[in-house]
Design a protein around this motif. Structure first.
Motif, PDB file in Angstrom:
ATOM      1  N   LEU B 211       0.868 117.582 -61.024  1.00  0.00           N
ATOM      2  CA  LEU B 211       1.634 117.583 -62.276  1.00  0.00           C
ATOM      3  C   LEU B 211       0.691 117.341 -63.460  1.00  0.00           C
ATOM      4  O   LEU B 211       0.775 118.008 -64.487  1.00  0.00           O
ATOM      5  CB  LEU B 211       2.721 116.503 -62.214  1.00  0.00           C
ATOM      6  CG  LEU B 211       3.605 116.353 -63.460  1.00  0.00           C
ATOM      7  CD1 LEU B 211       4.331 117.660 -63.792  1.00  0.00           C
ATOM      8  CD2 LEU B 211       4.612 115.222 -63.271  1.00  0.00           C
ATOM      9  N   LEU B 212      -0.225 116.401 -63.253  1.00  0.00           N
ATOM     10  CA  LEU B 212      -1.189 116.077 -64.304  1.00  0.00           C
ATOM     11  C   LEU B 212      -2.029 117.297 -64.664  1.00  0.00           C
ATOM     12  O   LEU B 212      -2.298 117.568 -65.848  1.00  0.00           O
ATOM     13  CB  LEU B 212      -2.087 114.935 -63.798  1.00  0.00           C
ATOM     14  CG  LEU B 212      -2.938 114.220 -64.818  1.00  0.00           C
ATOM     15  CD1 LEU B 212      -2.102 113.649 -65.951  1.00  0.00           C
ATOM     16  CD2 LEU B 212      -3.730 113.100 -64.147  1.00  0.00           C
ATOM     17  N   VAL B 215       0.101 119.474 -66.861  1.00  0.00           N
ATOM     18  CA  VAL B 215       0.290 118.851 -68.181  1.00  0.00           C
ATOM     19  C   VAL B 215      -0.983 119.048 -69.018  1.00  0.00           C
ATOM     20  O   VAL B 215      -0.922 119.394 -70.203  1.00  0.00           O
ATOM     21  CB  VAL B 215       0.610 117.347 -68.038  1.00  0.00           C
ATOM     22  CG1 VAL B 215       0.522 116.637 -69.389  1.00  0.00           C
ATOM     23  CG2 VAL B 215       1.994 117.150 -67.428  1.00  0.00           C
ATOM     24  N   THR B 219      -1.313 121.079 -72.644  1.00  0.00           N
ATOM     25  CA  THR B 219      -1.668 120.317 -73.849  1.00  0.00           C
ATOM     26  C   THR B 219      -3.038 120.735 -74.378  1.00  0.00           C
ATOM     27  O   THR B 219      -3.222 120.855 -75.583  1.00  0.00           O
ATOM     28  CB  THR B 219      -1.618 118.792 -73.599  1.00  0.00           C
ATOM     29  OG1 THR B 219      -2.415 118.466 -72.471  1.00  0.00           O
ATOM     30  CG2 THR B 219      -0.197 118.338 -73.343  1.00  0.00           C
ATOM     31  N   VAL B 228       7.314 120.656 -68.882  1.00  0.00           N
ATOM     32  CA  VAL B 228       6.571 120.559 -67.625  1.00  0.00           C
ATOM     33  C   VAL B 228       7.199 119.469 -66.772  1.00  0.00           C
ATOM     34  O   VAL B 228       7.214 118.302 -67.168  1.00  0.00           O
ATOM     35  CB  VAL B 228       5.081 120.246 -67.897  1.00  0.00           C
ATOM     36  CG1 VAL B 228       4.305 120.241 -66.584  1.00  0.00           C
ATOM     37  CG2 VAL B 228       4.490 121.259 -68.877  1.00  0.00           C
ATOM     38  N   LEU B 229       7.716 119.861 -65.637  1.00  0.00           N
ATOM     39  CA  LEU B 229       8.454 118.921 -64.792  1.00  0.00           C
ATOM     40  C   LEU B 229       8.061 119.046 -63.327  1.00  0.00           C
ATOM     41  O   LEU B 229       7.745 120.141 -62.858  1.00  0.00           O
ATOM     42  CB  LEU B 229       9.963 119.180 -64.929  1.00  0.00           C
ATOM     43  CG  LEU B 229      10.588 118.812 -66.277  1.00  0.00           C
ATOM     44  CD1 LEU B 229      12.030 119.312 -66.349  1.00  0.00           C
ATOM     45  CD2 LEU B 229      10.537 117.305 -66.492  1.00  0.00           C
TER      46      LEU B 229
END
Lengths: 243, 243
Positions: B211-212, B215, B219, B228-229
């Motif tokens: 997930l990171l 993200v 960004t 973003v999930l």
């Protein structure tokens, strides 16, 4: 009021400005966001996860900034590409963010604000989203519902939602009562985070277990109104600041 | 068509009906939901996490059910308390869920459906939410955009959103192209899940890391449109079925 006092009142006390990152919780979970964290709070929740923006002992670290300076930092961090700006704290509602919102909206940015709902501000009406997060019994605080209703009234046409942190069964029962009081608001429930030390690694399994506990509460009770969400930022970064 | 064939066509092939639990991903993340997982799919994504509803080898386990039987099970699971029903699969769009939706809406239930967007159905217009999840290059499938546009057109006034799973940089670039093609749709990005074996414990740190990664991609690129999930249900239950 002296000229000096007037000038000072135009300044914002800011604990931190950071991002872009994703919003970790509630209605905008997952949304790319720059956070403007205001310094100062009229509450002192026992489990507060943002003491650096709340306790007076940190007051020296709350930089007094002109609104234009705050805006400049948001633009720098976002590369002047419009996104959602989240006003958080502390309680951002003890200061005047109206001019900042006007400045940002003129450039296509969107604004959300999260507050406990103790102090109403006219600038709530200029927000895209007002997150009202009344504090449950475990916080040690007590909600002034007249003040809370004044916040809702101040939001006018801005979308307002409820977010309630739930640490235990007492908080959960309280959340059900609050939900009944505001039948028209979208409701988000979030398990409380008891691990708030930024220097201690977060136990991901414990995070998962606490979310599971809350999911099981609502589904067993067939209480299908709330959306149950974790704090994604804790999952991603633990309790590190500035992310 | 013989009477027997007509009768059979009124039946739905169902892989599983489960809940209430929370929706784990996308626009309704956190929402209490009963899932009706249809059996059968016109795709075979290499990383499919629901093979038990896709592979013909599992076909014997897809129970042919009358619409009224399916609805009875949804009512039983939800205790007749209205909530959101999610039609998933497999690809639910290869069957006729129109009568089920009509039955449920008459009792105050809401309906969402997730499909890759390969087959359009008139009943899409009766949904509260249509989640179109076009499959990226890593799936091994190729999107037929005419079919996809037909799905969007069929949705009419139903809210439609885009959800794209991203496994790697190629998928990410592809998602940017799809997003540009549909500028008006809310977009959800979700990191791909390569650990889909229900018998292997999920590595929570690896979930957090993926997930990171996503993200940081959005960004750093200042691509602030997508939300973003993660897949919360994997975080909560690993790849266990029926939750």
């Amino acid at each position: 009021m002296s000229a000096g006092a007037i000038e000072a009142s135009r300044r914002l006390r800011i604990a931190e400005i950071f991002g872009p990152t994703i919003q970790g919780e509630g209605a905008l979970i997952g949304e790319p966001t720059v956070f403007v964290r205001a310094g100062g709070c009229d509450y002192r929740c026992v489990w507060c996860d943002s003491l650096h923006a709340v306790e007076s002992a940190y007051r020296e670290s709350w930089v007094p900034m002109e609104t234009a300076e705050v805006w400049g930092e948001v633009e720098r961090l976002s590369g002047s590409v419009p996104l959602t700006v989240s006003l958080s704290g502390g309680n951002p509602a003890i200061q005047n963010f109206g001019p900042l919102i006007a400045m940002g909206k003129a450039k296509g940015y969107r604004f959300a604000c999260e507050t406990q709902g103790s102090i109403a501000q006219g600038w709530f009406a200029a927000l895209d989203l007002l997150v009202l997060s009344p504090k449950p019994p475990s916080s040690g605080e007590r909600v002034d519902w007249e003040g809370f209703d004044a916040c809702l009234a101040a939001a006018k046409d801005a979308r307002a939602v409820l977010k309630i942190v739930v640490f235990d069964d007492t908080d959960y029962a309280w959340a059900q009562g609050v939900a009944a009081r505001y039948p028209d608001l979208t409701l988000y429930l979030q398990p409380g985070n008891a691990q708030v030390d930024p220097d201690v690694a977060v136990d991901l399994q414990a995070l998962s277990d606490r979310l599971l506990w809350l999911v099981e509460k609502v589904t067993q009770d067939r209480w299908f109104r709330p959306r149950v969400l974790p704090q994604l930022h804790v999952f991603l970064w633990g309790n590190k600041r500035g992310v």
